[in-house]
Design an enzyme around this catalytic site. Sequence first.
Site, short mmCIF file in Angstrom:
data_model
loop_
_atom_site.label_atom_id
_atom_site.label_comp_id
_atom_site.label_asym_id
_atom_site.label_seq_id
_atom_site.Cartn_x
_atom_site.Cartn_y
_atom_site.Cartn_z
N CYS A 206 0.85 -1.19 0.00
CA CYS A 206 0.00 0.00 0.00
C CYS A 206 0.89 1.26 0.00
O CYS A 206 1.94 1.27 -0.64
CB CYS A 206 -0.92 -0.10 1.24
SG CYS A 206 -2.37 0.95 1.29
N SER A 207 0.49 2.30 0.72
CA SER A 207 1.26 3.54 0.72
C SER A 207 2.60 3.40 1.42
O SER A 207 3.40 4.35 1.43
CB SER A 207 0.44 4.66 1.37
OG SER A 207 0.02 4.29 2.67
#
Lengths: 207, 207
Positions: free
Chosen positions: B100-101
């Site tokens: 993800c981020s």
Amino acid sequence: MHVAIPLYPRFTALDAVGPYTVLAFAPGFTVTFVAGQVGPVPDDHGTLRIAATASYADLPAPDVIVVPGGSGTFDALADEALVAWIRQAHEHTRWTTSVCSGSLLLGAAGLLDGLPATSHWAVLDELKKYGAEPVSERVVTSGKIVTGAGVSAGIDMALTLLGQASGEETARSVQLMIEYDPQPPFDSGSAKTASQAMMERALSLLP
Amino acid sequence: MHVAIPLYPRFTALDAVGPYTVLAFAPGFTVTFVAGQVGPVPDDHGTLRIAATASYADLPAPDVIVVPGGSGTFDALADEALVAWIRQAHEHTRWTTSVCSGSLLLGAAGLLDGLPATSHWAVLDELKKYGAEPVSERVVTSGKIVTGAGVSAGIDMALTLLGQASGEETARSVQLMIEYDPQPPFDSGSAKTASQAMMERALSLLP
């Protein structure tokens, strides 16, 4: 909608955190981890601890319960406080759910007698001890009881539940937020197509 | 194989626990949650706390790092201790990974310059700030750096990594143990096929 996830020693982390993440992102849902006592509860590898922030006595009537499985399930079957809480909470719930071997705890609470239910493939037949009809499917819905198969199936179970609770568009938006567009690099997730040798190898991984 | 998963306030639970569960079941792997200080770290909904059992100073040279994402990633980009630990640990790792981020943190540590990488669809373009080439794929491998897409993609990323680290048969056995035979009830997990309205609805769920 208040969701309670009971934790007991040697639960499997993803059993609890898959549904947790799906439901925590859903509008209007609040999720609480609950245990016999407030405090950290170790998972089946002993290396992850999630804090329970409420005791069973603190949370007698949640709207939804999600019972995870894990290596500790068999010990938990003898945990009277947990089993009694499940039985009593179920009288008030909108939905009573489980992931993996967590369905055995629903069975021990007397909730599955005569009902179809699923579990982790390795313990699916154990459901018969509680009068349940074992079904080898990813998610099994029987009235307000929703059981999911092993570990990762909790994500599918929770999205199914959310679709029923809040409508398909809300469930789809959560699916997009968690980018649940699964692309496993291998195709070995089902016991239906696994060799005996591979099943034995998988079982040897149990902590 | 020692795996370290750094936790920071407002990480997304499944980003960390998906890969954790895959790798914790793998023979010969030990996973440790690490943070600036030992103790519980709250997730992005503030309702789940996982205990970090080691500080960055305690664990300078793990074999694998798995950096999760979450709403807290943007604050974490300014956490010098975390970013410095990622940069320094990477010098010693066999694999450096993100979900993800979390890939933005690899970028901030200077590890992605000129390399292809992925992230959650909502922040994919942010990778350009760090000289990376954003790639909209589930798992992107570039040498010893493996990045995964949003949240649930960490499971696919970890199985891909495990296949490389321990061989396909071991990865398949873990996949079977966690019964990772995904059957999402809806087909809305990819931003590639989502409407603008659905993307906005998903983003509105961010805590």
